[in-house]
Design an enzyme around this catalytic site. Structure first.
Site, mmCIF file in Angstrom:
data_model
loop_
_atom_site.group_PDB
_atom_site.id
_atom_site.type_symbol
_atom_site.label_atom_id
_atom_site.label_comp_id
_atom_site.label_asym_id
_atom_site.label_seq_id
_atom_site.Cartn_x
_atom_site.Cartn_y
_atom_site.Cartn_z
ATOM 1 N N PRO A 2 0.838 -1.205 0.000
ATOM 2 C CG PRO A 2 0.010 -1.017 2.166
ATOM 3 C CD PRO A 2 0.749 -1.937 1.255
ATOM 4 C CD GLU A 3 2.889 3.878 -3.979
ATOM 5 O OE1 GLU A 3 3.263 5.037 -3.742
ATOM 6 O OE2 GLU A 3 3.213 3.260 -4.992
ATOM 7 C CG HIS A 96 -5.796 -15.806 5.835
ATOM 8 N ND1 HIS A 96 -5.056 -16.979 5.862
ATOM 9 C CD2 HIS A 96 -6.491 -15.827 4.674
ATOM 10 C CE1 HIS A 96 -5.290 -17.651 4.751
ATOM 11 N NE2 HIS A 96 -6.154 -16.989 4.010
ATOM 12 N NE ARG A 117 1.941 -13.088 -0.378
ATOM 13 C CZ ARG A 117 2.467 -12.462 -1.425
ATOM 14 N NH1 ARG A 117 1.783 -11.511 -2.015
ATOM 15 N NH2 ARG A 117 3.658 -12.780 -1.862
ATOM 16 N NE ARG A 160 20.406 13.839 0.708
ATOM 17 C CZ ARG A 160 19.946 12.904 1.505
ATOM 18 N NH1 ARG A 160 19.751 11.698 1.050
ATOM 19 N NH2 ARG A 160 19.669 13.186 2.762
#
Ligand SMILES: [Zn+2]
Length: 286
Positions: A2-3, A96, A117, A160
């Site tokens: 997920p974002e 689950h 999972r 950077r």
């Protein structure tokens, strides 16, 4: 995975359904789900009991539930398939179901961590003075955080020796921008992912940040419609934003701006999607 927008949708759901409730007891149904809590499942459940849940919080993709008067917080690792569900007590257990949290009040709902999972899990951590779980204390603020410092981000880009997509995914610079939203924001900004950041002008950096925020807010606006229901859910395959993607996953399809077929290139074990016309590759320095 997920974002940020998906995680924020879950956070809002938790804020509505779980905040300010006192934990009566917790039950760990699968020890793997609390494996990051090294003191073990009994210690985990014992430490939750009797504490009131504060306002669910998020930084980048990290989500946690502060436990009032404990100096600790429960960090949720959603992994690939983790879900936080608020369910009526009488709802049958999910196949689950890994952790159940009951509350000491009249509401007939409980919090469930479900994970097919088992890559995800819950863990308890001491909090920093800022209220963050200590293990994520080094994570930078995300662009939707009102305290995110745009000028400091621009200065960091200039300093950077890196390229722009690497910078967008660097959690010590800016958090919560994953592969999908990076590609979308770069397409909107007409920037190639390999462009060096040292030459970025201030307007360019700020425009890019604006596009990052627009993309995330658009996803939130779509995903945010479901948190009214009695169901807090995230599974990484959210789908509700797929139809409005401009770059990610569009290899071979015409660029929505200029019609050139979009390209995909392998990039750091992932893919980058871009328009070769709108997003010109930087010249290789001789
Ligand atoms: Zn184009």
């Amino acid at each position: 995975m997920p974002e940020l927008p998906e995680v924020e949708v879950v956070r809002r759901g938790l804020e509505r359904w779980v905040a300010h409730r006192t934990v009566a007891d917790a039950e760990v149904l699968h020890p793997r789900a609390v494996r990051r809590h090294l003191a073990g499942a009994d210690d985990f459940t014992h430490r939750l009991e009797g504490h009131r849940v504060g306002t669910p919080s998020r930084r980048g993709k990290y989500l946690w539930l502060p436990l009032e008067d404990s100096g600790q917080a429960v960090l949720a690792h959603l992994g690939m398939s983790g879900q936080l569900l608020v369910q009526p007590h009488e709802a049958p257990d999910e196949k689950h179901l890994r952790v159940r949290v009951r509350f000491a009040d009249e509401a007939d709902t409980e919090l469930r961590f479900v994970d097919q999972r088992t890559f995800g899990g819950l863990s308890l951590h001491d909090t920093t003075p800022d209220g963050l779980p200590d293990v994520i204390g080094h994570i930078a603020r995300d662009p939707l955080d009102p305290l995110f410092d745009d000028e400091a981000f621009h200065r960091a880009l200039r300093r950077r020796r890196t390229t722009i997509k690497r910078a967008l995914l660097d959690q010590s610079l800016i958090s919560g921008v994953g592969n999908i939203y990076a590609d979308e924001a770069l397409w909107r900004s007409r920037l190639h992912y390999d462009r060096p950041t040292a030459t970025f002008t201030r307007p360019r950096s700020l425009e890019l940040l604006g596009h990052v925020r627009d993309v995330m807010n658009a996803a939130l606006a779509v995903g945010g419609t479901s948190f009214d229901s009695l169901y807090v859910n995230v599974n990484g395959e959210s789908g509700y934003f797929d139809r409005s993607l401009d770059a990610y996953g569009r290899e071979g399809l015409p660029c929505k701006r200029c019609g050139t077929p979009m390209r995909r290139r392998p990039w750091m074990n992932r893919s980058s999607y871009f328009c070769p016309t709108c997003q010109r590759a930087p010249r290789v320095p001789s």
